[in-house]
Design a protein around this motif. Structure first.
Motif, mmCIF file in Angstrom:
data_model
loop_
_atom_site.group_PDB
_atom_site.id
_atom_site.type_symbol
_atom_site.label_atom_id
_atom_site.label_comp_id
_atom_site.label_asym_id
_atom_site.label_seq_id
_atom_site.Cartn_x
_atom_site.Cartn_y
_atom_site.Cartn_z
ATOM 1 N N LYS A 98 20.812 -53.182 55.762
ATOM 2 C CA LYS A 98 20.760 -54.640 55.707
ATOM 3 C C LYS A 98 22.058 -55.173 55.106
ATOM 4 N N PHE A 99 22.406 -56.378 55.531
ATOM 5 C CA PHE A 99 23.572 -57.056 54.988
ATOM 6 C C PHE A 99 23.114 -58.233 54.147
ATOM 7 N N GLU A 100 23.784 -58.464 53.023
ATOM 8 C CA GLU A 100 23.419 -59.563 52.139
ATOM 9 C C GLU A 100 23.926 -60.903 52.642
ATOM 10 N N SER A 101 24.869 -60.923 53.555
ATOM 11 C CA SER A 101 25.510 -62.158 54.020
ATOM 12 C C SER A 101 24.527 -63.090 54.702
ATOM 13 N N ASP A 102 24.632 -64.379 54.379
ATOM 14 C CA ASP A 102 23.820 -65.389 55.047
ATOM 15 C C ASP A 102 24.581 -66.045 56.192
ATOM 16 N N ASN A 103 25.846 -65.707 56.361
ATOM 17 C CA ASN A 103 26.669 -66.287 57.415
ATOM 18 C C ASN A 103 26.163 -65.761 58.763
ATOM 19 N N LYS B 111 18.691 -42.536 36.219
ATOM 20 C CA LYS B 111 18.150 -43.833 36.651
ATOM 21 C C LYS B 111 18.764 -44.218 37.989
ATOM 22 N N ILE B 112 17.905 -44.633 38.910
ATOM 23 C CA ILE B 112 18.347 -45.053 40.234
ATOM 24 C C ILE B 112 17.790 -46.445 40.480
ATOM 25 N N THR B 113 18.693 -47.401 40.689
ATOM 26 C CA THR B 113 18.276 -48.778 40.943
ATOM 27 C C THR B 113 18.377 -49.069 42.429
ATOM 28 N N THR B 114 17.299 -49.594 42.996
ATOM 29 C CA THR B 114 17.255 -49.929 44.419
ATOM 30 C C THR B 114 16.676 -51.329 44.598
ATOM 31 N N THR B 115 16.749 -51.786 45.828
ATOM 32 C CA THR B 115 16.038 -53.010 46.212
ATOM 33 C C THR B 115 14.907 -52.566 47.118
ATOM 34 N N ALA B 116 13.696 -53.004 46.810
ATOM 35 C CA ALA B 116 12.529 -52.617 47.606
ATOM 36 C C ALA B 116 11.869 -53.863 48.177
ATOM 37 N N THR B 117 11.748 -53.889 49.498
ATOM 38 C CA THR B 117 11.145 -55.024 50.177
ATOM 39 C C THR B 117 9.933 -54.550 50.955
ATOM 40 N N LEU B 118 8.808 -55.172 50.682
ATOM 41 C CA LEU B 118 7.551 -54.793 51.314
ATOM 42 C C LEU B 118 7.201 -55.803 52.402
ATOM 43 N N SER B 119 6.877 -55.292 53.578
ATOM 44 C CA SER B 119 6.455 -56.143 54.688
ATOM 45 C C SER B 119 5.296 -55.453 55.387
ATOM 46 N N GLY B 120 4.094 -55.876 55.074
ATOM 47 C CA GLY B 120 2.905 -55.220 55.619
ATOM 48 C C GLY B 120 2.801 -53.805 55.090
ATOM 49 N N LYS B 121 2.786 -52.825 55.996
ATOM 50 C CA LYS B 121 2.702 -51.416 55.593
ATOM 51 C C LYS B 121 4.064 -50.741 55.578
ATOM 52 N N VAL C 229 30.613 -43.461 58.105
ATOM 53 C CA VAL C 229 29.764 -44.523 57.576
ATOM 54 C C VAL C 229 30.507 -45.299 56.501
ATOM 55 N N SER C 230 31.236 -44.600 55.656
ATOM 56 C CA SER C 230 31.987 -45.238 54.569
ATOM 57 C C SER C 230 33.047 -46.193 55.121
ATOM 58 N N LYS C 231 33.748 -45.790 56.173
ATOM 59 C CA LYS C 231 34.749 -46.662 56.796
ATOM 60 C C LYS C 231 34.097 -47.910 57.367
ATOM 61 N N LEU C 232 32.967 -47.715 58.031
ATOM 62 C CA LEU C 232 32.242 -48.844 58.609
ATOM 63 C C LEU C 232 31.719 -49.755 57.506
ATOM 64 N N ALA C 233 31.187 -49.165 56.448
ATOM 65 C CA ALA C 233 30.663 -49.941 55.327
ATOM 66 C C ALA C 233 31.763 -50.747 54.646
ATOM 67 N N GLY C 234 32.966 -50.191 54.600
ATOM 68 C CA GLY C 234 34.095 -50.879 53.981
ATOM 69 C C GLY C 234 34.497 -52.152 54.705
ATOM 70 N N GLN C 235 34.111 -52.272 55.959
ATOM 71 C CA GLN C 235 34.440 -53.462 56.743
ATOM 72 C C GLN C 235 33.503 -54.629 56.466
ATOM 73 N N TYR C 236 32.395 -54.377 55.792
ATOM 74 C CA TYR C 236 31.399 -55.421 55.560
ATOM 75 C C TYR C 236 31.073 -55.529 54.083
ATOM 76 N N ASP C 237 31.104 -56.770 53.584
ATOM 77 C CA ASP C 237 30.670 -57.023 52.218
ATOM 78 C C ASP C 237 29.150 -57.030 52.176
ATOM 79 N N GLY C 238 28.603 -56.542 51.105
ATOM 80 C CA GLY C 238 27.164 -56.623 50.913
ATOM 81 C C GLY C 238 26.339 -55.725 51.794
ATOM 82 N N LEU C 239 26.874 -54.569 52.166
ATOM 83 C CA LEU C 239 26.106 -53.628 52.980
ATOM 84 C C LEU C 239 25.184 -52.818 52.075
#
Length: 194
Positions: free
Chosen positions: A56-61, A133-143, A175-185
């Protein structure tokens, strides 16, 4: 007669307004109950099986987001390959218990620890029995439960647990190169409740 009709109209309008308010309160209560409870720590309790990589990308644009959806598919394909190489396949499970303990099984490795979930920030904090310690974002949608990491964090974790470093490293580099092209990946995986 006109006075009686006016009084009836005023009373009827007032009654309808109150009824509308009551309906609005009822609907709001139901929505708040469903949505509010949907992402609580209690809703994580149970056994979750690995389904697929998630990205997921954090960008709202919207323009950037449209392009990022194509990139997300590409990243997910690469992550699928990486996950298979480290044993993250359909047999992998995460079990979240009501007493805030968890067990994850990835390939032949089992990790136990504790967890906390903040429904306001959607932050899932996993603390292994070794104190990591591992910090993540967890989003629940149905099951479905999406567990996402900042891309650099996940890539370093995958690199750290990999037993087949040379194969994984070339995929990670892509993947790292691709990720570097996008903020908030954010990279991670999708789980499904059993």
């Amino acid at each position: 007669m006109k006075k009686i009709i006016c009084i009836c109209m005023i009373l009827l309008t007032g009654t309808l307004g109150c009824m509308a308010q009551d309906w609005k309160d009822i609907v709001s209560g139901v929505v708040n109950t469903v949505v509010g409870n949907q992402a609580s720590q209690q809703s994580l309790v149970g056994t979750w099986k690995y389904v697929s990589p998630d990205c997921k990308f954090e960008s709202d644009n919207l323009i950037a987001k449209a392009g990022s959806e194509l990139a997300a598919k590409k990243v997910e394909e690469k992550m699928s390959s990486i996950f298979q190489q480290i044993g993250m396949t359909e047999g992998c499970t995460f079990v979240f218990n009501a007493d805030s303990t968890y067990t994850s099984t990835v390939g032949s490795r089992t990790v136990k620890g504790t967890y906390t979930y903040n429904k306001d920030t959607q932050e899932l904090l996993l603390k292994t029995s070794l104190g990591v310690k591992i910090t993540t974002t967890a989003t629940l949608s149905g099951k479905k439960l999406s567990i996402l990491f900042k891309s650099d964090k996940l890539l370093s974790v995958v690199q750290g647990i990999s037993n087949v470093a040379s194969k994984v490293n070339s995929s990670l580099e892509t993947v790292s190169k691709l990720a570097g092209q996008y903020d908030g990946l954010n990279l991670g995986f999708m789980l499904e409740k059993q």
